[in-house]
Design a protein around this motif. Structure first.
Motif, PDB file in Angstrom:
ATOM      1  N   UNK A 162       0.827  -1.200   0.000  1.00  0.00           N
ATOM      2  CA  UNK A 162       0.000   0.000   0.000  1.00  0.00           C
ATOM      3  C   UNK A 162       0.867   1.258   0.000  1.00  0.00           C
ATOM      4  N   UNK A 163       1.965   1.229   0.756  1.00  0.00           N
ATOM      5  CA  UNK A 163       2.866   2.378   0.767  1.00  0.00           C
ATOM      6  C   UNK A 163       3.511   2.557  -0.602  1.00  0.00           C
ATOM      7  N   UNK A 164       3.903   1.443  -1.214  1.00  0.00           N
ATOM      8  CA  UNK A 164       4.485   1.510  -2.560  1.00  0.00           C
ATOM      9  C   UNK A 164       3.476   2.097  -3.543  1.00  0.00           C
ATOM     10  N   UNK A 165       2.230   1.722  -3.408  1.00  0.00           N
ATOM     11  CA  UNK A 165       1.183   2.259  -4.282  1.00  0.00           C
ATOM     12  C   UNK A 165       1.054   3.767  -4.103  1.00  0.00           C
ATOM     13  N   UNK A 166       1.092   4.212  -2.834  1.00  0.00           N
ATOM     14  CA  UNK A 166       1.032   5.641  -2.562  1.00  0.00           C
ATOM     15  C   UNK A 166       2.199   6.370  -3.223  1.00  0.00           C
ATOM     16  N   UNK A 167       3.402   5.817  -3.088  1.00  0.00           N
ATOM     17  CA  UNK A 167       4.582   6.447  -3.682  1.00  0.00           C
ATOM     18  C   UNK A 167       4.422   6.594  -5.185  1.00  0.00           C
ATOM     19  N   UNK A 168       3.963   5.525  -5.837  1.00  0.00           N
ATOM     20  CA  UNK A 168       3.818   5.577  -7.296  1.00  0.00           C
ATOM     21  C   UNK A 168       2.747   6.581  -7.718  1.00  0.00           C
ATOM     22  N   UNK A 169       1.654   6.662  -6.966  1.00  0.00           N
ATOM     23  CA  UNK A 169       0.615   7.641  -7.282  1.00  0.00           C
ATOM     24  C   UNK A 169       1.140   9.064  -7.127  1.00  0.00           C
TER      25      UNK A 169
END
Length: 197
Positions: A162-169
């Motif tokens: 989820x944190x990785x997803x936030x970073x990419x967004x």
């Protein structure tokens, strides 16, 4: 030699414990996790603040190395996005220490110069990316700091994915569109899709 090995072991155990439990973990528990007596821990670190400072020094040194690697990266987008990813990794691995470093913990005062140097380096990365057309022309270093703040405040009860997803967004929001920087948005969207299970 044994004394130095013990010191390094205490710091390594403390970093893991601070990430897992927070900075309020009793020194006696850190000693137990390190397999050492409390007297040995206090010989190296008479007070908890001394141990937090030593652990922070290691974290700051690693952050300095990460930032230098970003400054040495010739591709402006890879340099900036790499710095953001490194920040997120430390958020995961050093939760308690990151909160101390960017909060009001007394040990953080010793690293004020390092924080200013990191901030100046981030400005360089943003300027390079903007000049190269790798980010939107209106992106400022303050925008990137907002992104870092979002990462820092991310609730770690969620998964690393989820944190990785936030970073990419967040990176997608910073990146130039296809008309100003061909290929960047496509690469970001590809990376983002791969990060989503």
């Amino acid at each position: 030699m044994d004394a130095e090995l013990n010191r390094r072991r205490i710091i390594a155990i403390a970093r893991a414990a601070f990430a897992d439990v927070g900075l309020d973990l009793p020194m006696r528990e850190i000693a137990r996790r390190a397999g050492l007596g409390i007297a040995t821990v206090h010989r190296h670190f008479p007070a908890r603040t001394d141990l937090v400072t030593a652990a922070l020094a290691e974290l700051v040194a690693e952050c300095r190395e990460d930032m230098q690697a970003s400054l040495d990266e010739p591709d402006p987008w890879r340099a900036l996005s790499g710095a953001v990813h490194s920040f997120a990794e430390h958020r995961l691995q050093d939760r308690g220490l990151n909160e101390a470093l960017f909060g009001s913990h007394p040990a953080a005062a010793a690293f004020a110069v390092d924080r200013r140097e990191q901030a100046r380096a981030m400005e360089q990365l943003v300027d390079r990316a903007r000049e190269a057309g790798a980010v939107r022309p209106d992106v400022t270093v303050e925008d990137v700091r907002v992104c870092l703040g979002a990462i820092a405040s991310f609730r770690l009860a969620h998964s690393a994915t989820d944190l990785q997803r936030l970073v990419e967004l967040l990176l997608i929001g910073l990146a130039a569109d296809d008309s100003t920087s061909p290929g960047i948005s496509a690469r970001l969207h590809r990376t983002h899709r791969q990060a989503i299970p």
